[in-house]
Design a protein around this motif. Structure first.
Motif, PDB file in Angstrom:
ATOM      1  N   MET A   1       0.814  -1.209   0.000  1.00  0.00           N
ATOM      2  CA  MET A   1       0.000   0.000   0.000  1.00  0.00           C
ATOM      3  C   MET A   1       0.853   1.266   0.000  1.00  0.00           C
ATOM      4  SD  MET A   1      -2.865  -1.324   2.748  1.00  0.00           S
ATOM      5  CE  MET A   1      -3.552   0.299   3.063  1.00  0.00           C
ATOM      6  N   SER A   2       2.086   1.158   0.500  1.00  0.00           N
ATOM      7  CA  SER A   2       2.949   2.343   0.565  1.00  0.00           C
ATOM      8  C   SER A   2       3.539   2.717  -0.792  1.00  0.00           C
ATOM      9  CB  SER A   2       4.089   2.106   1.572  1.00  0.00           C
ATOM     10  OG  SER A   2       5.040   1.182   1.074  1.00  0.00           O
TER      11      SER A   2
ATOM     12  N   PRO B   1      -6.575   3.605  -6.502  1.00  0.00           N
ATOM     13  CA  PRO B   1      -7.282   3.810  -5.226  1.00  0.00           C
ATOM     14  C   PRO B   1      -7.221   2.587  -4.300  1.00  0.00           C
ATOM     15  CG  PRO B   1      -8.667   4.405  -7.115  1.00  0.00           C
ATOM     16  CD  PRO B   1      -7.511   3.636  -7.651  1.00  0.00           C
ATOM     17  N   ILE B   2      -7.239   2.873  -2.999  1.00  0.00           N
ATOM     18  CA  ILE B   2      -7.212   1.836  -1.975  1.00  0.00           C
ATOM     19  C   ILE B   2      -8.430   2.023  -1.077  1.00  0.00           C
ATOM     20  CG2 ILE B   2      -5.950   0.913   0.012  1.00  0.00           C
ATOM     21  CD1 ILE B   2      -3.376   1.910  -1.334  1.00  0.00           C
TER      22      ILE B   2
ATOM     23  N   ALA C   1      -5.506  -4.647   6.702  1.00  0.00           N
ATOM     24  CA  ALA C   1      -5.101  -3.259   6.482  1.00  0.00           C
ATOM     25  C   ALA C   1      -6.002  -2.581   5.458  1.00  0.00           C
ATOM     26  CB  ALA C   1      -3.645  -3.209   6.026  1.00  0.00           C
ATOM     27  N   THR C   2      -6.435  -3.314   4.468  1.00  0.00           N
ATOM     28  CA  THR C   2      -7.462  -2.883   3.523  1.00  0.00           C
ATOM     29  C   THR C   2      -8.086  -4.133   2.926  1.00  0.00           C
ATOM     30  OG1 THR C   2      -7.967  -1.473   1.599  1.00  0.00           O
ATOM     31  CG2 THR C   2      -5.940  -2.761   1.493  1.00  0.00           C
ATOM     32  N   ARG C   3      -9.264  -3.997   2.392  1.00  0.00           N
ATOM     33  CA  ARG C   3      -9.937  -5.149   1.796  1.00  0.00           C
ATOM     34  C   ARG C   3      -9.868  -5.118   0.271  1.00  0.00           C
ATOM     35  NH1 ARG C   3     -12.471  -8.077   5.524  1.00  0.00           N
ATOM     36  NH2 ARG C   3     -13.570  -9.267   3.916  1.00  0.00           N
TER      37      ARG C   3
ATOM     38  N   MET D   1      -6.982  -2.319  -9.423  1.00  0.00           N
ATOM     39  CA  MET D   1      -5.938  -2.746 -10.358  1.00  0.00           C
ATOM     40  C   MET D   1      -5.949  -1.819 -11.582  1.00  0.00           C
ATOM     41  SD  MET D   1      -4.115  -5.241  -9.161  1.00  0.00           S
ATOM     42  CE  MET D   1      -3.463  -6.190 -10.535  1.00  0.00           C
ATOM     43  N   THR D   2      -5.508  -0.593 -11.369  1.00  0.00           N
ATOM     44  CA  THR D   2      -5.381   0.364 -12.452  1.00  0.00           C
ATOM     45  C   THR D   2      -4.079   0.101 -13.212  1.00  0.00           C
ATOM     46  OG1 THR D   2      -4.174   1.959 -11.115  1.00  0.00           O
ATOM     47  CG2 THR D   2      -6.583   2.057 -11.031  1.00  0.00           C
TER      48      THR D   2
END
Length: 241
Positions: free
Chosen positions: A204-205, A210-211, A220-222, A226-227
């Motif tokens: 993520m870093s 978008p996240i 940490a995120t779901r 995939m851009t």
């Protein structure tokens, strides 16, 4: 004083930093700052030369790491108190997330340690970007929040896996499935949340998003989109040096 770890972990910590610095995997600010506290310009020059002549063979990789280690490892130190606290934070984290821990819980884990020693250990880790602390009236350290940088450095010691390597594996799986559905990726890899999250936070870093900002207790995120830009970033992470 905090009871230090039974084994000397300086060399293992050095290896976590050096492996991150010499691979095309996520290198966090905290890992960089740890080796920059020694002789940053010389270390950086040595790493650059390492990249210029690195071989594809594992044996050559190891030999070059040993050369870097001989020159720099003795200068890379965390205090025994800070190391003990960091190991405990990594070992006891249920999900490998940046969840705050009350100072009372820290004190209970180290009953023989003086309050000032625990506060100083937390402050030392914070100075390297491994944790964040928050204060309250009469309490210089009220909460200690382990950061993804801490897991990136200490998980190879306490979990036997490298979040940097796992981030590259996760990137490759996301590209293979063309999916940023995190629960689906976790199932495909056969990992639990504790292993996934440190790698996911490194991912993520460096990906542009978008996240998803959906709050999750154990992830940490779901989801991340995939851009084209994300796929380019993921391809860089999975590449071999």
């Amino acid at each position: 004083m905090i009871e230090p770890p039974k084994e000397n972990v300086d060399r293992a910590l050095w290896r976590a930093v050096a492996e991150a610095a010499t691979q095309f995997t996520p290198v966090t600010a905290a890992l960089a700052r740890l080796y920059q506290t020694t002789h940053p310009s010389q270390f950086q020059k040595d790493v650059e030369r390492w990249h210029e002549v690195v071989s594809d063979t594992a044996n050559d990789h190891e030999a070059r790491l040993q050369t870097l280690e001989a020159a720099h490892q003795p200068k890379l130190k965390l205090s025994p108190d800070a190391t003990a606290l960091a190991l405990w934070l990594a070992e006891t984290s249920a999900y490998g997330l940046e969840d705050p821990i009350g100072f009372d819980a820290v004190s209970a884990a180290f009953p023989e340690a003086a309050k000032r020693d625990l506060e100083d250990a937390a402050a030392e880790l914070a100075s390297f970007g491994l944790v964040k602390t928050s204060a309250a009236f009469g309490h210089p350290v009220r909460l200690v929040r382990p950061l993804s940088n801490l897991f990136a450095l200490f998980d190879p010691l306490v979990k036997g896996v490298s979040p940097q390597d796992d981030a590259a594996i996760l990137a490759a799986k996301a590209l293979e499935l063309d999916s940023g559905n995190v629960p689906g990726l976790m199932e495909a890899l056969g990992w639990d949340a504790r292993r996934l999250n440190p790698a996911l936070m490194l991912l993520m870093s460096v990906i542009p998003g978008p996240i998803s900002q959906e709050i999750s207790r154990d992830l940490a995120t779901r989801f991340f989109a995939m851009t084209p830009d994300t796929r380019v970033a993921l391809k860089r992470l999975r590449s071999e040096p």
